[in-house]
Write a protein that holds these residues in place. Structure first.
Motif, short mmCIF file in Angstrom:
data_model
loop_
_atom_site.label_atom_id
_atom_site.label_comp_id
_atom_site.label_asym_id
_atom_site.label_seq_id
_atom_site.Cartn_x
_atom_site.Cartn_y
_atom_site.Cartn_z
N GLY A 148 0.83 -1.19 0.00
CA GLY A 148 0.00 0.00 0.00
C GLY A 148 0.86 1.25 0.00
N TYR A 149 0.22 2.40 0.17
CA TYR A 149 0.94 3.67 0.17
C TYR A 149 1.55 3.93 1.55
N VAL A 150 2.81 4.37 1.54
CA VAL A 150 3.53 4.70 2.77
C VAL A 150 3.97 6.15 2.67
N THR A 151 3.66 6.92 3.72
CA THR A 151 4.02 8.34 3.73
C THR A 151 5.49 8.51 4.09
N ILE A 152 6.19 9.31 3.30
CA ILE A 152 7.59 9.60 3.58
C ILE A 152 7.66 10.62 4.72
N PRO A 153 8.48 10.39 5.73
CA PRO A 153 8.60 11.37 6.82
C PRO A 153 8.95 12.75 6.29
N ALA A 154 8.50 13.77 7.02
CA ALA A 154 8.69 15.14 6.57
C ALA A 154 10.17 15.48 6.44
N ASP A 155 10.51 16.12 5.34
CA ASP A 155 11.89 16.57 5.15
C ASP A 155 11.97 18.09 5.10
N ARG A 156 10.82 18.76 5.25
CA ARG A 156 10.80 20.22 5.29
C ARG A 156 9.92 20.64 6.46
N PRO A 157 10.23 21.77 7.12
CA PRO A 157 9.45 22.19 8.28
C PRO A 157 7.97 22.35 8.00
#
Length: 213
Positions: A148-157
């Motif tokens: 399924g879809y996995v969200t990439i952790p935030a890399d920008r504030p």
């Protein structure tokens, strides 16, 4: 946030200072006002005066803002009321600015197999099954998670998952100040801000008794 009356205290000028955080133009904007209420002691609350609405829009990057508001509250009968049950309160009220929706993150996602980090994967005693047109990864306890879809952790504030929240804190009042100390105070209100853009919006509105969403 508010202060209640104190016996014998009379004044008509209020100064409020507070800080803001996570105000972002077009994403997290705030409306702020000061308002005075009469309380009869029977859980009844009536608005008697209010300042204009101050719009705070923040800056393009996360910045701690400092705001000062000065107001002549105009409570009709003074701060120290004549009977034993009626008191007044003054409140600093804030909410999302009417119009733009609260910020909703729109982060990148990838499509692949997933599991909880504490569960065993295919290389830790689990397995991979190909069947019925889909891949299934075995996890500990015979649990299975499809791809399924996995969200990439935030890399920008600005991509952090705060659901559009902003905050107002570190507030304090200065009350009973004479006119020569804060001559800018008026019935509509005066404000100074650093670390956030903004400006005055709507005029005082006593038909809006509760400044909430």
């Amino acid at each position: 946030m508010g202060i209640a009356n104190v016996t014998g205290m009379t004044f008509d000028r209020v100064e409020v200072k507070f800080i803001t955080d996570w105000l972002i133009p077009g994403k997290r904007e705030a409306e702020v006002r000061l308002a005075a209420y009469r309380h009869t002691g029977r859980a009844e609350r009536q608005i008697v005066s209010a300042s204009s609405v101050l719009n705070l829009t923040g800056l393009a990057d996360r910045t701690i803002g400092v705001v000062v508001m000065r107001w002549v509250h105009g409570i009709p009968y003074g701060w120290d009321y004549a009977d034993d049950t009626t008191i007044y309160t003054i409140e600093l009220q804030h909410r999302y600015k009417t119009g733009p929706e609260p910020y909703s993150p729109n982060r990148l996602q990838v499509y692949g197999m997933y599991k909880r980090e504490k569960d065993r994967g295919a290389d830790e005693g689990g397995g991979i099954d190909v069947g019925s047109g889909r891949w299934v990864a075995y996890q500990s306890g015979n649990n299975r998670s499809p791809i399924g879809y996995v969200t990439i952790p935030a890399d920008r504030p600005l991509d952090n998952d705060v659901n559009g929240s902003y905050s107002i804190s570190a507030m304090h009042y200065c009350v009973g100040l004479p006119a020569e100390r804060i001559p800018e105070a008026s019935a509509k209100g005066w404000a100074w801000a650093y670390g956030t853009d903004g400006g005055w919006g709507r005029d005082p509105d006593l038909t809006e008794p509760d400044f909430g969403l």
